[in-house]
Design an enzyme around this catalytic site. Structure first.
Site, PDB file in Angstrom:
ATOM      1  N   ARG A   1       0.865  -0.844   0.068  1.00  0.00           N
ATOM      2  CA  ARG A   1      -0.009   0.045   0.004  1.00  0.00           C
ATOM      3  C   ARG A   1       0.921   1.329  -0.060  1.00  0.00           C
ATOM      4  O   ARG A   1       0.822   2.276  -0.265  1.00  0.00           O
ATOM      5  CB  ARG A   1      -1.212   0.047   0.747  1.00  0.00           C
ATOM      6  CG  ARG A   1      -2.094   1.011   1.495  1.00  0.00           C
ATOM      7  CD  ARG A   1      -3.504   0.548   2.453  1.00  0.00           C
ATOM      8  NE  ARG A   1      -2.528   0.524   3.580  1.00  0.00           N
ATOM      9  CZ  ARG A   1      -3.371   0.674   4.478  1.00  0.00           C
ATOM     10  NH1 ARG A   1      -4.640   0.315   4.504  1.00  0.00           N
ATOM     11  NH2 ARG A   1      -2.590   0.621   5.760  1.00  0.00           N
TER      12      ARG A   1
ATOM     13  N   LYS B   1      -2.871   6.127   1.089  1.00  0.00           N
ATOM     14  CA  LYS B   1      -2.380   6.924   2.339  1.00  0.00           C
ATOM     15  C   LYS B   1      -1.512   8.151   3.236  1.00  0.00           C
ATOM     16  O   LYS B   1      -0.639   8.348   2.749  1.00  0.00           O
ATOM     17  CB  LYS B   1      -2.067   5.310   3.392  1.00  0.00           C
ATOM     18  CG  LYS B   1      -2.390   5.524   5.326  1.00  0.00           C
ATOM     19  CD  LYS B   1      -2.573   4.428   5.661  1.00  0.00           C
ATOM     20  CE  LYS B   1      -2.733   4.587   7.144  1.00  0.00           C
ATOM     21  NZ  LYS B   1      -4.144   4.256   7.099  1.00  0.00           N
TER      22      LYS B   1
END
Ligand SMILES: *Cc1c(COP(=O)(O)O)cnc(C)c1O
Length: 341
Positions: free
Chosen positions: A82, A184
């Site tokens: 991620r 993120k």
């Protein structure tokens, strides 16, 4: 190895400076070897890319002491992936995934005395982050970057157990279509702070964000994905291109299906159907699942049948099963637990 003398059972969710952190610098097109350091400060040029144009992103995971005394992390490969996806979207050089996992291992081992003991309810929070460190004045990506990992022992995210939360449907948007909602990035949090402070002033714990286009579909909160349980025990989670793919939520969906034998569904969830659900929870690394007791939609209050006292029964089962896997009480699916020591 002596553990630090901390009141483990009463730790809050805050920063405590530990002994070592990991640092690697990206210069001349390559990451250096990386090292552990005792220096807890970062010194940068006043013109670093991170300061003005917010070129920064982060990850969050935890190390746990299991019932048999091992120190483990939970699915760090997914955090590595991620962060690489986030970096690509922000025009930052990804930190290599195998080195990310290796660095997590190194920094946890170097701070072994800070890993809370089994049964204390506390864990070691691991915060990898990556930012543009060289001078940038015209709008463009930095040329140099720093990747760091700090660790800090934390207590349960919600002290005194998981009291069901009160949410409001926010008038602010969290993410634009084709924007950065699915990565993120620090910038997503910077612009959510006014919305959360506003919600707190109004007596709510969190915001429920809707999709920015139609303002009819449930997205997520500022830092956690939603899970809903239908009255016939189906576990439903919103499907959207603009929410952050929570590792906790993805793991809980697997737990629901493979451990609890429940039907699971990832689909669009409309704010208008909230009153049909039996339970609602927020999922993320920090709290695993926090039960939601009510959602206020512009004065219309939706109260979930699970109430304001405790988690709903399915939410509780999901919580117990996932934390059982993480703490070594239950057998984990292949590859979920990375043993550090
Ligand atoms: C980090 C984060 C989550 C939770 O993800 P986990 O991988 O489960 O910790 C959910 N939503 C947002 C916006 C996040 O930044």
């Amino acid at each position: 190895m002596e553990k630090k003398n901390l009141d483990w059972a009463n730790l809050g969710f805050g920063y405590i400076q530990t002994d070592k952190r990991y640092v690697s610098n990206f210069r001349d097109g390559a990451w250096d070897a990386g090292t552990l350091t005792t220096d807890a400060t970062v010194s940068l040029t006043e013109c670093a890319g991170v300061f003005h144009y917010a070129q920064t992103c982060f990850e969050g995971l935890k190390a746990y002491t299991t019932s048999d005394g091992h120190i483990v992390t939970f699915r760090p490969d997914l955090n590595a992936q991620r962060m690489a996806d986030t970096a690509a979207r922000l025009e930052m050089p990804p930190f290599p995934k195998d080195r990310f996992i290796e660095a997590v291992q190194q920094v946890v081992l170097a701070n072994e005395e800070w890993v809370p003991p089994f049964g204390s309810g506390a864990t070691l929070y691991i915060r990898p982050y990556l930012f543009g460190s060289s001078a940038v004045i015209g709008v463009k990506p930095a040329e140099e970057y720093q990747f760091r990992i700090l660790v800090t022992p934390v207590g349960p995210y919600f002290k005194g157990g998981a009291r069901p939360l009160k949410l409001k449907v926010s008038d602010f948007d969290r993410a634009a279509p084709h924007g950065t909602g699915n990565i993120k990035a620090g910038l997503n949090y910077a612009m959510s702070l006014h919305a959360i402070v506003t919600a707190h002033h109004e007596g709510f714990d969190e915001n429920m964000y809707l999709d920015a286009t139609t303002r009819t579909r449930v997205e997520e909160t500022g830092g956690a994905n939603f899970l809903f349980v239908t009255k016939d025990n189906k576990v439903v989670t919103p499907k959207s291109q603009t929410i952050l793919p929570s590792i906790t939520r993805r793991s809980l969906m697997t737990v629901a299906k493979d451990y609890l034998g429940l039907e699971v569904e990832e689909r669009e969830v409309y704010a208008s159907e909230l009153a049909d659900f039996a339970e609602c929870g927020l999922c993320g690394t920090a709290a695993v699942i926090s039960p939601v007791g009510l959602v206020n939609d512009h004065g219309k209050e939706i109260r979930f049948p699970s109430g304001m006292e405790k988690m709903g029964p399915v939410t509780q089962q999901l919580y117990d099963t996932l934390t059982g896997i993480q703490m070594g009480r239950l057998k984990a699916p292949e590859g979920w637990i990375k043993v550090i020591k």
